[in-house]
Design a protein around this motif. Structure first.
Motif, PDB file in Angstrom:
ATOM      1  N   ASP A  26       0.823  -1.214   0.000  1.00 65.23           N
ATOM      2  CA  ASP A  26       0.000   0.000   0.000  1.00 65.23           C
ATOM      3  C   ASP A  26       0.856   1.261   0.000  1.00 65.23           C
ATOM      4  O   ASP A  26       0.466   2.283  -0.571  1.00 65.23           O
ATOM      5  N   THR A  72       3.977  -0.802   5.294  1.00 61.34           N
ATOM      6  CA  THR A  72       2.731  -0.370   5.948  1.00 61.34           C
ATOM      7  C   THR A  72       1.551  -0.719   5.054  1.00 61.34           C
ATOM      8  O   THR A  72       1.581  -0.469   3.845  1.00 61.34           O
ATOM      9  N   ASP A  74      -2.797  -0.461   4.848  1.00 61.10           N
ATOM     10  CA  ASP A  74      -3.927   0.298   5.392  1.00 61.10           C
ATOM     11  C   ASP A  74      -5.183   0.004   4.580  1.00 61.10           C
ATOM     12  O   ASP A  74      -5.163   0.081   3.342  1.00 61.10           O
ATOM     13  N   THR A  75      -6.256  -0.370   5.265  1.00 65.91           N
ATOM     14  CA  THR A  75      -7.527  -0.670   4.588  1.00 65.91           C
ATOM     15  C   THR A  75      -8.674   0.198   5.122  1.00 65.91           C
ATOM     16  O   THR A  75      -9.831  -0.208   5.084  1.00 65.91           O
ATOM     17  N   THR A  76      -8.339   1.385   5.628  1.00 64.69           N
ATOM     18  CA  THR A  76      -9.395   2.252   6.160  1.00 64.69           C
ATOM     19  C   THR A  76     -10.375   2.669   5.057  1.00 64.69           C
ATOM     20  O   THR A  76     -11.548   2.941   5.331  1.00 64.69           O
ATOM     21  N   VAL A  82      -7.250  -5.540   7.643  1.00 68.69           N
ATOM     22  CA  VAL A  82      -5.942  -5.369   7.037  1.00 68.69           C
ATOM     23  C   VAL A  82      -5.178  -6.688   7.023  1.00 68.69           C
ATOM     24  O   VAL A  82      -4.267  -6.885   6.208  1.00 68.69           O
ATOM     25  N   ASP A 130      -1.875  -1.458  14.449  1.00 70.40           N
ATOM     26  CA  ASP A 130      -1.904  -0.255  15.292  1.00 70.40           C
ATOM     27  C   ASP A 130      -3.111   0.650  15.039  1.00 70.40           C
ATOM     28  O   ASP A 130      -3.139   1.799  15.511  1.00 70.40           O
ATOM     29  N   PHE A 131      -4.115   0.182  14.313  1.00 66.57           N
ATOM     30  CA  PHE A 131      -5.327   0.998  14.134  1.00 66.57           C
ATOM     31  C   PHE A 131      -6.515   0.076  13.879  1.00 66.57           C
ATOM     32  O   PHE A 131      -6.428  -0.866  13.080  1.00 66.57           O
ATOM     33  N   SER A 133     -11.052  -0.183  13.635  1.00 67.55           N
ATOM     34  CA  SER A 133     -12.310   0.534  13.441  1.00 67.55           C
ATOM     35  C   SER A 133     -13.080   0.568  14.757  1.00 67.55           C
ATOM     36  O   SER A 133     -12.683  -0.059  15.740  1.00 67.55           O
ATOM     37  N   LEU A 139      -7.420  -2.223  10.824  1.00 68.87           N
ATOM     38  CA  LEU A 139      -7.389  -1.492   9.560  1.00 68.87           C
ATOM     39  C   LEU A 139      -5.994  -1.053   9.136  1.00 68.87           C
ATOM     40  O   LEU A 139      -5.806  -0.653   7.989  1.00 68.87           O
ATOM     41  N   ARG A 140      -5.021  -1.084  10.020  1.00 65.73           N
ATOM     42  CA  ARG A 140      -3.669  -0.663   9.652  1.00 65.73           C
ATOM     43  C   ARG A 140      -2.658  -1.567  10.337  1.00 65.73           C
ATOM     44  O   ARG A 140      -2.812  -1.907  11.521  1.00 65.73           O
ATOM     45  N   SER A 142       1.772  -2.517  10.372  1.00 61.08           N
ATOM     46  CA  SER A 142       3.148  -2.334   9.894  1.00 61.08           C
ATOM     47  C   SER A 142       3.849  -3.684   9.985  1.00 61.08           C
ATOM     48  O   SER A 142       3.685  -4.427  10.951  1.00 61.08           O
TER      49      SER A 142
END
Length: 251
Positions: A26, A72, A74-76, A82, A130-131, A133, A139-140, A142
Motif C-alpha cells: 500500500d 505499511t 492500510d484498509t481504512t 488489514v 496499530d489501528f 475501526s 485497519l492498519r 506495519s
C-alpha cells in the motif's frame, strides 16, 4: 498505491509460483537495509613457531546477505480487515509442502521496488496492528520483514545425476545379473558359455567354498577365475551370504 511488490518464487523452476502478480504494498518503504555477513570457520587455533597456541583470523568461505524492510498496509478506505492484505506475506513463513518432501523447504519470495530486486527466504517477520475501526476491525498494520538471500541455481554447476550402484565384482570387469533374475537356492541356472552378466547372482551358504559353487554352476566354470573376478581372498571358506557372479568362463 505503492510500487514495491512481493511475489512467491519457485527456487527450482526460477519463476513466480502463480500468475497472480504477487502482492503490491500500500505504501512504498522509506528505505531498505542490506546486511552483509562473511561466512566461514571461526575461533580456530593455530600453532606458531614458538610452540604456543594462538588464535588466527576466521577463514572466510562465502558471504550471506539479508534484506530488512518495513512495510505499511492500510484498509481504512474499504473497511476490510488489514490482515487479509498481510496474510500472503505471513504465508511465506510457512513450510513449502507442495513438493511432498518429508523435509519441506522454506518458501522463497521475490521483493522488487523499481530497479531493485531481491530473492530470499523469510528470516523474521513481525506484524504490528496499530489501528482499529469502531467495531474492532484491524485497519492498519506495519510489517517488519527480513529476507535471507537465495541464489538462482547455476545449471553449469548443477550436481550430476547419481550414478547407478557399481555391481559386485565390477572392478574386475564382471557385470551383475538383472535384479529380476531368480534361481533355486544354492544354484546358478548358468548355461554353458552364457555371456557374463546374464545369469543370476549366487549367495554362498554356510560352509560353502568357491570350488563348490563352481561345481554347482556346471562345466566350463573355473573356480580360480570366479575367485579372482569376485575378489575372494580365501576360496575355501566363504562367509554365508557372500554374493558371487559365477557366470565367468575360462577363456
Amino acid at each position: 498505491m505503492g510500487t514495491a511488490n512481493i511475489t512467491e518464487w519457485d527456487p527450482v523452476a526460477w519463476q513466480a509460483v502463480d500468475n497472480s502478480g504477487g502482492l503490491t504494498v500500500d505504501f512504498d518503504p522509506a528505505s531498505l537495509q542490506l546486511t552483509y555477513t562473511p561466512t566461514g570457520v571461526t575461533g580456530a587455533n593455530a600453532v606458531i613457531t614458538s610452540g604456543t597456541w594462538s588464535k588466527f583470523a576466521a577463514q572466510q568461505t562465502g558471504q550471506s546477505t539479508t534484506l530488512g524492510v518495513d512495510l505499511t498496509f492500510d484498509t481504512t478506505a474499504t473497511g476490510t480487515p488489514v490482515t487479509d492484505r498481510t496474510q500472503p506475506i505471513v504465508a511465506l513463513t510457512l513450510p513449502d509442502v507442495s513438493r511432498g518432501s518429508a523435509a519441506p523447504a522454506r518458501r522463497v519470495a521475490r521483493f522488487s521496488w523499481g530497479g531493485f530486486v531481491f530473492f530470499g527466504a523469510v528470516q523474521t517477520l513481525t506484524q504490528t496492528i496499530d489501528f482499529f475501526s469502531a467495531t474492532g476491525i484491524p485497519l492498519r498494520a506495519s510489517v517488519k520483514m527480513t529476507l535471507s538471500d537465495v541464489k538462482q541455481p547455476d545449471p553449469a554447476g548443477a550436481r550430476p545425476a547419481q550414478a547407478a550402484p557399481v555391481p559386485f565384482g565390477a572392478a574386475a570387469g564382471i557385470s551383475a545379473a538383472p535384479a529380476t533374475a531368480t534361481a533355486p537356492s544354492g544354484t546358478t541356472a548358468a548355461a554353458t558359455g552364457a555371456p557374463v552378466g546374464t545369469t543370476p547372482l549366487t549367495l554362498s551358504q554356510a560352509g560353502d567354498s568357491v570350488q563348490a559353487i563352481a561345481a554347482r554352476s556346471g562345466a566350463g566354470v573355473s573356480w580360480k577365475t570366479i575367485a579372482a573376478a569376485n575378489g575372494i581372498d580365501n576360496p575355501r571358506l566363504l562367509p554365508p551370504g557372500t554374493i558371487l557372479d559365477p557366470s565367468v568362463r575360462t577363456p
